[in-house]
Design a protein around this motif. Structure first.
Motif, short mmCIF file in Angstrom:
data_model
loop_
_atom_site.label_atom_id
_atom_site.label_comp_id
_atom_site.label_asym_id
_atom_site.label_seq_id
_atom_site.Cartn_x
_atom_site.Cartn_y
_atom_site.Cartn_z
N GLY A 1 0.81 -1.22 0.00
CA GLY A 1 0.00 0.00 0.00
C GLY A 1 0.84 1.27 0.00
N GLY A 2 2.16 1.14 -0.10
CA GLY A 2 3.03 2.31 -0.12
C GLY A 2 3.64 2.53 -1.49
N ARG A 3 4.36 3.64 -1.64
CA ARG A 3 4.92 4.04 -2.93
C ARG A 3 6.44 4.19 -2.90
N MET B 1 11.11 1.63 1.60
CA MET B 1 11.28 1.92 3.03
C MET B 1 11.85 0.73 3.80
N TYR C 1 4.92 -8.23 3.27
CA TYR C 1 5.32 -6.93 3.84
C TYR C 1 5.46 -7.06 5.35
N TYR D 1 11.23 4.70 13.29
CA TYR D 1 11.14 4.06 11.98
C TYR D 1 9.68 3.73 11.64
N LEU D 2 8.94 3.22 12.61
CA LEU D 2 7.52 2.92 12.35
C LEU D 2 6.75 4.20 12.02
N ALA E 1 8.02 6.81 10.55
CA ALA E 1 8.41 7.17 9.18
C ALA E 1 7.65 6.32 8.16
N LEU E 2 7.49 5.05 8.48
CA LEU E 2 6.73 4.16 7.58
C LEU E 2 5.30 4.65 7.41
N SER F 1 5.04 7.64 5.20
CA SER F 1 5.57 7.53 3.84
C SER F 1 4.39 7.52 2.86
N PRO F 2 4.64 7.95 1.59
CA PRO F 2 3.52 8.09 0.65
C PRO F 2 2.80 6.77 0.38
N SER F 3 1.47 6.82 0.34
CA SER F 3 0.68 5.61 0.10
C SER F 3 0.05 5.67 -1.28
N VAL G 1 -0.18 4.25 4.79
CA VAL G 1 0.57 3.00 4.96
C VAL G 1 0.33 2.47 6.37
N GLY G 2 -0.02 1.20 6.46
CA GLY G 2 -0.34 0.61 7.76
C GLY G 2 0.80 -0.23 8.31
N ILE G 3 0.68 -0.52 9.60
CA ILE G 3 1.61 -1.40 10.29
C ILE G 3 0.79 -2.61 10.74
#
Lengths: 335, 335
Positions: free
Chosen positions: A148-150, A153, A228, B282-283, B285-286, B289-291, B298-300
């Protein structure tokens, strides 16, 4: 070109000897690069050697370092890699870890500041040869976008798992958590072949079938959200244990300008249940279970790699002309 | 139907109390079933309770057993589950393992002959709450075909990985190595909805979009050959460590006729690098980050589960009428 294995091996040793690599270290580094070539994994093979030589010349890789091993706990070893060669620091960690794993039942090493490990299967096989189960993780530069990201990372964050087998070759799994390797994208670019739409995104985060655009973009995680999730979990495990950098800050496995600051984790476990023969029987049942195509039986990870290795030992290694030219030139041998 | 959480909880406890489950054990078993419902994972929720009650009545599950723990090595505990409830034996193993993990840096438990673990995330969270990294593996009946195969030969072989975070909820990944769960296939059958062609094969090993045919067949491994490789590696790891049965011989997580002979593995590691804040950064930043879609950041892993849990605590749990009827009948309460 197709080169006999026995002709390649001394050249690789000559190159490593030529930049001051001690014999034992040169043996390990040469072996892992050659094993990658034998198994049809050129992305982890000889094309990495010229870069490694530059890294040694620039002080980014120290061929004499084996790492500073500190036992934080009876089963937990932290390793400061001291810019050592990946396989040298890794093999030393495994050797030190094995007695602790036998004593404690399980032991772990977390490594930072060593160079690129190369093909992880090699480490899992080394551990299995000691009669131990091995789990090996490593991280890399940001090359993979989140589901789901672009944007890239995550590292390609490979895992290898080795399970020793009684009187047989070990089970060895070795995979990256990206759909394909960046090496495969490069290969398509060289051959001017389009890539499938689900392999990669371009620099703007849009799907692309142009390998050159993909090289400036990011790889897809394998298996969608699940792959992922695994790649991310491996990233966090390594960083939490090794204190290494996260993918966006990692440098030094793909360049000759930066110290290598990724991390590696080795877990060794004694297979205490004694069910080795049951494991072998199960793998045999898997192989003989019905396959979708009668011509292609159900495979076990490692089968293809072993078959390619056997063939290459007989027929020779297929080496790209440019890589061969660099190798012979570095070795000072006639091309 | 939508039932308030506070109304469901005492019913589940009443059912477990009614078949002689000691209070502490009933608390754990009820909690994990209810947590699965709260998180929108009904396949691991209350519909399993009537079967568990039958297993207790038939002596296949012993609600008073916590497992016989034998330290084979200072960091390796073998657990004979003694037909105990999965979460009871599992929680006891984690409690015994944690001090060993702190002392050795890493410790492992391999469990056989305990009942279905249920949702693995629950264990990873328990381990993370102790400030430790957790890796949890479990096996199951043969439900998944090999990549390139036609017959169910592997368990769904889930993995959970938990990483504690400073002053935040832990990172928790929990996934099966099948593309979807058999529960999801059942759900499509109930709703008479076709399934995508790449989810499953029928009993003859042919692709099918009919969920009823898929229920007699096998699930696809997630992520093709890589997901198959991981599922197989987890199967071998668990069997080599626990001495449990392989998928084709596993019984007892889906029936009320057989002892449960799958295996479970718990690995606890002390996160010694002290990089917890770097992990959190880091999480973050994730997430930023562009989705691919501005509406969906962007999910975790774990995000969706936590959001569903919060909503269900307020709005209530959606329980299928049949499951509710069974539950109230077993609890002896008015429906």
């Amino acid at each position: 070109m197709l080169v006999p294995f026995d002709e390649v091996k001394p050249l690789v040793r000559a190159v490593l000897d030529g930049c001051g690599t001690p014999a034992a270290a040169a043996g390990l580094q040469a072996e892992i690069l050659l094993e990658a070539e034998l198994r049809g994994l050129p992305s982890h093979g000889l094309h990495r050697l010229p870069r490694l030589v530059r890294r040694i010349h620039q002080g980014l890789a120290d061929p004499g370092a084996t790492g500073e091993q500190v036992w934080q706990r009876p089963g937990f070893m932290s390793v400061e890699g001291c810019r050592g060669l990946g396989p040298v620091v890794g093999a030393a960690a495994i050797d030190a870890l094995a007695p602790a794993a036998r004593h404690n039942g399980i032991a772990i090493a977390a490594v930072r500041n060593s160079n690129h490990l190369g093909m992880l299967a090699w480490y899992a096989e080394r551990i299995a040869a000691l009669g131990l189960i091995g789990i090996v993780l490593s991280t890399s530069e940001a090359l993979v976008h989140p589901f789901g990201g672009r944007r890239a990372m995550l590292g390609t964050n490979p895992i290898a798992i080795g399970v020793p087998m009684p009187a047989a070759e070990p089970f060895v799994l070795d995979l990256a958590t990206s759909t394909v390797s960046m090496g495969k994208i490069h290969d398509h670019a060289l051959k001017r072949r389009a890539i499938p739409e689900d392999w990669a995104l371009d620099a703007d985060g849009e799907p692309t079938t142009d390998p050159k655009e993909a090289m400036r973009g990011s790889l897809a995680p394998f298996g969608g959200a699940k792959g992922y999730g695994l790649g991310l979990a491996f990233e966090l495990l390594v960083a939490s244990l090794a204190g290494s950098a996260f993918a966006p800050d990692v440098r030094g496995t793909l360049d000759a300008e930066h110290p290598c600051n990724k991390g590696d984790v080795f877990i060794l476990v004694e297979p205490l249940s004694g069910s080795g023969h049951a494991v072998a029987d199960y793998l045999a049942a898997l192989r003989s279970s019905p396959s979708t195509s009668p011509a292609t039986p159900v495979g076990i990870p490692g089968d293809g790699s072993r078959a390619r290795r056997r063939a290459a030992l007989t027929r020779g290694i297929e080496i790209a002309d440019a890589v061969w030219d660099q190798l012979t030139s570095l070795a000072g041998a006639p091309a």
